[in-house]
Design an enzyme around this catalytic site. Structure first.
Site, PDB file in Angstrom:
ATOM      1  N   HIS A   1       9.699  -0.894   9.671  1.00  0.00           N
ATOM      2  CA  HIS A   1       8.313  -1.400   9.866  1.00  0.00           C
ATOM      3  C   HIS A   1       8.155  -1.761  11.463  1.00  0.00           C
ATOM      4  O   HIS A   1       7.579  -2.646  11.935  1.00  0.00           O
ATOM      5  CB  HIS A   1       8.047  -2.988   9.296  1.00  0.00           C
TER       6      HIS A   1
ATOM      7  N   ARG B   1      -1.844 -10.908  22.497  1.00  0.00           N
ATOM      8  CA  ARG B   1      -0.974 -10.921  23.743  1.00  0.00           C
ATOM      9  C   ARG B   1      -1.151  -9.315  24.126  1.00  0.00           C
ATOM     10  O   ARG B   1      -2.017  -8.544  23.343  1.00  0.00           O
ATOM     11  CB  ARG B   1       0.497 -11.105  23.531  1.00  0.00           C
TER      12      ARG B   1
ATOM     13  N   LYS C   1       7.247   0.170  15.181  1.00  0.00           N
ATOM     14  CA  LYS C   1       6.969   1.324  15.848  1.00  0.00           C
ATOM     15  C   LYS C   1       7.691   2.060  16.459  1.00  0.00           C
ATOM     16  O   LYS C   1       8.446   1.493  17.357  1.00  0.00           O
ATOM     17  CB  LYS C   1       5.449   0.847  16.659  1.00  0.00           C
TER      18      LYS C   1
ATOM     19  N   LEU D   1       0.902  -1.119   0.010  1.00  0.00           N
ATOM     20  CA  LEU D   1       0.185  -0.019  -0.035  1.00  0.00           C
ATOM     21  C   LEU D   1       0.860   1.279  -0.027  1.00  0.00           C
ATOM     22  O   LEU D   1       1.890   1.514   0.737  1.00  0.00           O
ATOM     23  CB  LEU D   1      -0.987   0.026   1.299  1.00  0.00           C
TER      24      LEU D   1
END
Ligand code: ADP
Length: 447
Positions: free
Chosen positions: A236, A292, A238, A204
């Site tokens: 990729h 989790r 955070k 994307l």
């Protein structure tokens, strides 16, 4: 019956996060640690501790027999896996149960399905969750890959079925790049996860990463607790997360939240879970589910007032959820900055001794961390050393509070990503909430 004693099979900030919940609930805690972590804060704060092996994670935090022995000798009745390490290992969850202990998390079969991204996408489609267009299953030959890529259109991304932590992903903009991308992804996946199985998705161009927090009990009640926007990423992975997302309206949030919750109800899911989507041009596309607790869970806690870890423990002890969907209110805005012991210019790990330490405080500021003055960061583990979480009544107030908290924060004399976060706050795009998953790498780090 509520647990009396829990082994926390993890280290660092997340081990302490779980301890804090246990302490407030009157549950005894057992820390496990490697020889490199004997003076770590999670060991100091626990009621008991057990050394489970040498520094390498494989021989300590991933050492299932040693962790079970720690539970046996301490007389614990449950194991909390934390985040990472064994938290998404279905065999571990099963073995814990087979030893008469409770695994604090979902059912092993649910961990298993969602742990294989190919199976997870198939399951998501069955449950009515839209996915990124791509191959129906694993791709083994270049010919197969070309057919799929032509069908969905270039660019495409080759991803590892067993992937995690942003590893094993390769982008191909043309047919010539594709076979190389497959080979690279396969060998990276083989090395990182022991399985070279890969699949293909449309790559994307400018999506945001939006994930929905889910919580389900053993009685079929499932809630969603809003979204987290985790689009600020590097490789990729955070770097900063916020909620609510600047890109969603209340209506869109409700729709995607309800879709995720009803899918999980159909699935029979219990415990905490996060459904990750890419969001582009008004559409949501499932990429994976994490079965989790999530690193960025605190921002959801800040805006909902809901203690996710306490709830997770209560659910595993067989208690029903105390609130209903219409009682979940999103209040204000929250941001988490991941503070890594890394050089902010080249992101190389920067372990070493912390000489000075002064964490920020005051209204709306939360630190989840295990570091202290004089602590020596071992070189063997993840470089995340502290999470700075702030809350404000509005996004504007949250940003002002974040700026002053970052200015107060002193971690000497190692390199950290604090200065990167300060720089982010100077960026017009970030302040206006105008960014997608590619923005940080393509525009902010390389202007
Ligand atoms: P991991 O399990 O390794 O974290 P994910 O599937 O969750 O992998 O993807 C991590 C990140 O990689 C996403 O947040 C996004 O930035 C990027 N990514 C994954 N799939 C795509 C895609 N189809 N198109 C564009 N970016 C993607």
């Amino acid at each position: 019956m509520m647990f009396k004693k829990i082994v926390i099979a993890n280290r660092g900030d997340v081990a302490i996060r779980v301890q804090r919940a246990c302490r407030e609930m009157g549950i005894q805690t057992v820390a496990v640690h490697s020889t490199a972590d004997s003076s770590a804060m999670h060991v100091r704060l626990a009621d008991e501790s057990v050394c489970i092996g040498p520094p390498a994670s494989k021989e300590s935090y991933l050492n299932i027999p040693a962790i079970l022995s720690a539970a046996a000798i301490s007389g614990a009745d449950a194991i909390h896996p934390g985040v990472g390490f064994l938290s998404e290992n279905p065999s571990f969850a099963q073995i814990v149960q087979d030893h008469g202990l409770t695994f604090i998390g979902p059912k092993p079969e649910h961990i298993k399905v969602m742990g294989d991204k190919i199976e997870a996408k198939k399951m998501a489609l069955q449950l009515g969750i839209p996915c990124v267009p791509g191959s129906d299953g694993a791709i083994t030959t270049k010919e197969e890959a070309v057919l799929v890529a032509k069908d969905i259109g270039f660019p495409v991304i080759v991803k590892a079925a067993a992937g995690g932590g942003g590893k094993g992903m390769q982008i191909a903009f043309s047919e010539t790049e594709l076979s190389n991308a497959i080979q690279l992804a396969q060998s990276e996946a083989e090395a990182a996860f022991g399985s070279g199985e890969v699949y293909i998705e449309r790559y994307l161009a400018n999506p945001r990463h939006i994930e929905i927090q889910i919580v389900g009990d053993k009685f079929g009640n499932v809630l969603h607790l809003g979204e987290r926007d985790c689009s600020l990423q590097r490789r990729h992975q955070k770097i900063l997360e916020e909620t609510p997302s600047p890109a969603l309206t209340k209506k869109v949030r409700e729709n995607i939240g309800n879709l995720a919750a009803s899918a999980m109800k159909k699935f029979g899911y219990e415990s905490l879970g996060t459904i990750e989507f890419l969001h582009e041009n008004g559409e949501f596309y499932f990429i994976e589910m994490n079965t989790r607790l999530q690193v960025e869970h605190p921002i959801t806690e800040m805006v909902t007032g809901f203690d996710l870890v306490k709830t997770q423990i209560e659910i595993s002890a067989g208690k029903p959820l105390k609130i209903r969907q219409n009682e979940v209110n999103i209040n204000g805005h929250s941001i988490e900055c991941r503070i890594n012991a890394e050089d902010p210019d080249n992101f190389m790990p920067s372990p070493g001794k912390i000489t000075d330490y002064h964490p920020p405080g005051g209204l709306g500021v939360r630190i989840d961390s295990g570091i202290y003055s004089g602590y020596e960061i071992p070189p063997y583990y993840d470089s995340l050393v502290s999470k700075l979480i702030v809350h404000g009544q509005s996004r504007k107030q949250c940003l002002a509070r974040l700026r002053r908290a970052l200015d107060e924060f002193v971690i000497g004399n190692i390199k950290t990503t604090i200065s990167l976060h300060k720089r982010l706050l100077d960026s017009k795009n970030f302040v206006e909430g105008d960014y997608d998953i590619h923005w940080l790498e393509d525009h902010f780090l390389k202007p």
